[in-house]
Write a protein that holds these residues in place. Sequence first.
Motif, PDB file in Angstrom:
ATOM      1  N   LEU A  66       0.845  -1.276   0.032  1.00 37.14           N
ATOM      2  CA  LEU A  66       0.129   0.019  -0.042  1.00 37.14           C
ATOM      3  C   LEU A  66       0.752   1.272  -0.260  1.00 37.14           C
ATOM      4  O   LEU A  66       0.378   2.320  -0.800  1.00 37.14           O
ATOM      5  N   PRO A  67       1.634   1.403   0.889  1.00 36.90           N
ATOM      6  CA  PRO A  67       2.657   2.633   0.642  1.00 36.90           C
ATOM      7  C   PRO A  67       3.157   2.820  -0.755  1.00 36.90           C
ATOM      8  O   PRO A  67       3.110   4.053  -1.198  1.00 36.90           O
ATOM      9  N   ARG A  68       3.775   1.764  -1.119  1.00 39.70           N
ATOM     10  CA  ARG A  68       4.197   2.065  -2.606  1.00 39.70           C
ATOM     11  C   ARG A  68       3.219   2.522  -3.457  1.00 39.70           C
ATOM     12  O   ARG A  68       3.402   3.429  -4.297  1.00 39.70           O
ATOM     13  N   LEU A  69       1.953   1.850  -3.418  1.00 38.91           N
ATOM     14  CA  LEU A  69       0.904   2.073  -4.511  1.00 38.91           C
ATOM     15  C   LEU A  69       0.438   3.552  -4.300  1.00 38.91           C
ATOM     16  O   LEU A  69       0.091   4.190  -5.063  1.00 38.91           O
ATOM     17  N   TRP A  70       0.421   3.939  -3.059  1.00 42.14           N
ATOM     18  CA  TRP A  70      -0.154   5.242  -2.770  1.00 42.14           C
ATOM     19  C   TRP A  70       0.793   6.528  -3.184  1.00 42.14           C
ATOM     20  O   TRP A  70       0.374   7.582  -3.281  1.00 42.14           O
ATOM     21  N   PHE A  71       2.051   6.295  -2.660  1.00 42.54           N
ATOM     22  CA  PHE A  71       2.940   7.268  -2.610  1.00 42.54           C
ATOM     23  C   PHE A  71       4.092   7.092  -3.338  1.00 42.54           C
ATOM     24  O   PHE A  71       4.824   7.913  -3.672  1.00 42.54           O
ATOM     25  N   GLY A  72       4.358   5.996  -3.943  1.00 43.28           N
ATOM     26  CA  GLY A  72       5.702   5.624  -4.509  1.00 43.28           C
ATOM     27  C   GLY A  72       5.577   5.692  -5.945  1.00 43.28           C
ATOM     28  O   GLY A  72       4.549   6.186  -6.616  1.00 43.28           O
ATOM     29  N   ALA A  73       6.576   5.212  -6.774  1.00 39.42           N
ATOM     30  CA  ALA A  73       6.876   5.307  -8.150  1.00 39.42           C
ATOM     31  C   ALA A  73       5.915   4.163  -8.643  1.00 39.42           C
ATOM     32  O   ALA A  73       5.573   3.331  -7.927  1.00 39.42           O
ATOM     33  N   ARG A  74       5.422   4.339  -9.952  1.00 38.66           N
ATOM     34  CA  ARG A  74       4.464   3.598 -10.317  1.00 38.66           C
ATOM     35  C   ARG A  74       5.067   2.044 -10.600  1.00 38.66           C
ATOM     36  O   ARG A  74       6.118   1.659 -11.052  1.00 38.66           O
ATOM     37  N   LEU A  75       4.324   1.007 -10.155  1.00 35.98           N
ATOM     38  CA  LEU A  75       4.842  -0.222 -10.357  1.00 35.98           C
ATOM     39  C   LEU A  75       4.494  -0.945 -11.800  1.00 35.98           C
ATOM     40  O   LEU A  75       3.410  -0.632 -12.520  1.00 35.98           O
ATOM     41  N   PRO A  76       5.441  -1.794 -12.171  1.00 33.56           N
ATOM     42  CA  PRO A  76       5.128  -2.479 -13.614  1.00 33.56           C
ATOM     43  C   PRO A  76       3.775  -3.458 -13.621  1.00 33.56           C
ATOM     44  O   PRO A  76       3.522  -4.289 -12.715  1.00 33.56           O
ATOM     45  N   TYR A  77       3.068  -3.114 -14.571  1.00 30.37           N
ATOM     46  CA  TYR A  77       1.863  -4.173 -14.825  1.00 30.37           C
ATOM     47  C   TYR A  77       1.564  -4.208 -16.225  1.00 30.37           C
ATOM     48  O   TYR A  77       2.318  -3.118 -17.273  1.00 30.37           O
ATOM     49  N   ALA A  78       0.810  -5.175 -16.604  1.00 35.41           N
ATOM     50  CA  ALA A  78       0.377  -5.133 -18.150  1.00 35.41           C
ATOM     51  C   ALA A  78      -0.982  -5.566 -18.142  1.00 35.41           C
ATOM     52  O   ALA A  78      -1.445  -6.424 -17.249  1.00 35.41           O
ATOM     53  N   TRP A  79      -1.798  -5.122 -19.252  1.00 32.77           N
ATOM     54  CA  TRP A  79      -3.415  -5.759 -19.233  1.00 32.77           C
ATOM     55  C   TRP A  79      -3.050  -6.870 -20.188  1.00 32.77           C
ATOM     56  O   TRP A  79      -2.322  -7.222 -21.144  1.00 32.77           O
ATOM     57  N   ASP A  80      -4.286  -7.935 -19.962  1.00 33.91           N
ATOM     58  CA  ASP A  80      -4.126  -9.272 -20.744  1.00 33.91           C
ATOM     59  C   ASP A  80      -4.966  -9.028 -21.913  1.00 33.91           C
ATOM     60  O   ASP A  80      -4.852  -9.623 -22.853  1.00 33.91           O
ATOM     61  N   ASP A  81      -5.933  -8.076 -21.894  1.00 32.38           N
ATOM     62  CA  ASP A  81      -6.726  -7.914 -23.008  1.00 32.38           C
ATOM     63  C   ASP A  81      -7.292  -6.353 -23.258  1.00 32.38           C
ATOM     64  O   ASP A  81      -8.439  -6.048 -22.719  1.00 32.38           O
ATOM     65  N   PRO A  82      -6.452  -5.597 -23.605  1.00 38.06           N
ATOM     66  CA  PRO A  82      -6.689  -4.189 -23.558  1.00 38.06           C
ATOM     67  C   PRO A  82      -7.783  -3.740 -24.549  1.00 38.06           C
ATOM     68  O   PRO A  82      -8.527  -2.865 -24.578  1.00 38.06           O
ATOM     69  N   GLY A  83      -7.876  -4.645 -25.517  1.00 37.10           N
ATOM     70  CA  GLY A  83      -8.941  -4.636 -26.613  1.00 37.10           C
ATOM     71  C   GLY A  83     -10.385  -4.332 -26.060  1.00 37.10           C
ATOM     72  O   GLY A  83     -11.118  -3.777 -26.580  1.00 37.10           O
ATOM     73  N   LEU A  84     -10.541  -5.423 -25.057  1.00 36.70           N
ATOM     74  CA  LEU A  84     -11.872  -5.376 -24.256  1.00 36.70           C
ATOM     75  C   LEU A  84     -12.209  -4.077 -23.924  1.00 36.70           C
ATOM     76  O   LEU A  84     -13.480  -3.506 -24.069  1.00 36.70           O
ATOM     77  N   ILE A  85     -11.281  -3.562 -23.210  1.00 36.36           N
ATOM     78  CA  ILE A  85     -11.639  -2.236 -22.400  1.00 36.36           C
ATOM     79  C   ILE A  85     -11.883  -1.130 -23.716  1.00 36.36           C
ATOM     80  O   ILE A  85     -12.867  -0.235 -23.516  1.00 36.36           O
ATOM     81  N   ALA A  86     -11.187  -1.120 -24.589  1.00 37.58           N
ATOM     82  CA  ALA A  86     -11.155  -0.155 -25.694  1.00 37.58           C
ATOM     83  C   ALA A  86     -12.583  -0.165 -26.574  1.00 37.58           C
ATOM     84  O   ALA A  86     -13.292   0.828 -26.818  1.00 37.58           O
ATOM     85  N   ARG A  87     -12.872  -1.468 -26.774  1.00 45.29           N
ATOM     86  CA  ARG A  87     -14.317  -1.800 -27.163  1.00 45.29           C
ATOM     87  C   ARG A  87     -15.541  -0.995 -26.463  1.00 45.29           C
ATOM     88  O   ARG A  87     -16.371  -0.467 -26.727  1.00 45.29           O
ATOM     89  N   ALA A  88     -15.283  -1.309 -25.015  1.00 44.14           N
ATOM     90  CA  ALA A  88     -16.227  -0.921 -24.165  1.00 44.14           C
ATOM     91  C   ALA A  88     -16.485   0.715 -24.019  1.00 44.14           C
ATOM     92  O   ALA A  88     -17.441   1.211 -24.019  1.00 44.14           O
ATOM     93  N   TYR A  89     -15.231   1.332 -24.025  1.00 38.40           N
ATOM     94  CA  TYR A  89     -15.273   2.806 -24.157  1.00 38.40           C
ATOM     95  C   TYR A  89     -16.048   3.131 -25.267  1.00 38.40           C
ATOM     96  O   TYR A  89     -16.428   4.267 -25.341  1.00 38.40           O
ATOM     97  N   GLU A  90     -15.528   2.496 -26.575  1.00 37.57           N
ATOM     98  CA  GLU A  90     -16.113   3.153 -27.834  1.00 37.57           C
ATOM     99  C   GLU A  90     -17.613   2.943 -27.862  1.00 37.57           C
ATOM    100  O   GLU A  90     -18.255   3.701 -28.608  1.00 37.57           O
ATOM    101  N   ALA A  91     -18.377   1.987 -27.135  1.00 35.65           N
ATOM    102  CA  ALA A  91     -19.693   2.013 -27.036  1.00 35.65           C
ATOM    103  C   ALA A  91     -20.232   3.376 -26.525  1.00 35.65           C
ATOM    104  O   ALA A  91     -21.424   3.586 -26.848  1.00 35.65           O
ATOM    105  N   GLY A  92     -19.616   3.866 -25.648  1.00 42.47           N
ATOM    106  CA  GLY A  92     -20.205   5.172 -25.068  1.00 42.47           C
ATOM    107  C   GLY A  92     -21.046   5.049 -23.999  1.00 42.47           C
ATOM    108  O   GLY A  92     -21.415   6.012 -23.482  1.00 42.47           O
ATOM    109  N   ARG A  93     -21.319   4.031 -23.545  1.00 42.29           N
ATOM    110  CA  ARG A  93     -22.211   3.877 -22.218  1.00 42.29           C
ATOM    111  C   ARG A  93     -21.655   3.748 -20.858  1.00 42.29           C
ATOM    112  O   ARG A  93     -22.155   3.453 -19.932  1.00 42.29           O
ATOM    113  N   GLY A  94     -20.314   3.922 -21.044  1.00 39.29           N
ATOM    114  CA  GLY A  94     -19.557   3.797 -19.572  1.00 39.29           C
ATOM    115  C   GLY A  94     -19.114   2.330 -19.377  1.00 39.29           C
ATOM    116  O   GLY A  94     -19.739   1.398 -19.863  1.00 39.29           O
TER     117      GLY A  94
END
Length: 281
Positions: A66-94
């Motif tokens: 938590l201290p690192r997440l709240w106040f420290g440098a960004r931690l490394p991460y990767a999305w396993d399916d960013p396309g799914l999120i992009a399509r949901a945003y493109e639908a425009g319904r939130g």
Amino acid sequence: MPLVFRLFSLCPLWLLHGMGALLGWAAFLASPGYRARFLANARQAGYGFAEVRAGVAHAGRMAAELPRLWFGARLPYAWDDPGLIARAYEAGRGIVFLTPHIGCFEISPQAAAYDYGARHGPITILYRPARKAWLARVMAGARTRAGLQAVPTTLAGVRQMVRALRRGQAVGLLPDQVPPAGQGVWAPFFGRDAYTMTLAARLALQTGAAVLLAWVERLPRARGFVVHVRGLGAPLAGDTAQAAAQLNREMERIIRQCPQQYLWGYARYKAPRGDAPGEAA
């Protein structure tokens, strides 16, 4: 205490995970109540201790991060399916992001804020303010940042989430968090009735927003995190009680993908004050 948080935020992730593992085992061995709840919840889901014992250390790692997440440098991460999120945003319904108490769930809204906030607006997350004043101030400051807006579990906070969805933005909730009395229904969770929030379902049904399940897997040897994203297995039921039960089944499905990182010590089966038939876990 905020100074301590700042100091720990400078530590490398491998050190925080090492300290967190020790902390997790210390809490498990020192607290009979916590240990009994951990074992009972795992047993309710059909797991023996040998299958989920890694969860003892992961619970401590979650706290140490938590201290690192709240106040420290960004931690490394990767999305396993960013396309799914992009399509949901493109639908425009939130988007209604639902994340259970598994892995490093604090990273999920941060990742959405970092990668989608500038283009699609902030992600609004619901949080329960801490009882201790100093911790409430720390949490409020840490969880509100560029692309991320934290709102309290009040009617005003819920209204902000509805407005965000109607603007085509995203909101985030912990659907397996026990809600206050009068704000949930009793629904099965691993075969036992648990008091379950209806807010997640109501937000989606009221606004027509897409529902995405997101959970963050903690990788071995402090190599970072993977944000897993999935859609619902079936369209969300139109009745809120049925939808709450449906979302519980979806949470079970996620937890079974990585039971070693679920917070089995969480009091999922507790009854909110003034609302029974639940039993306190």
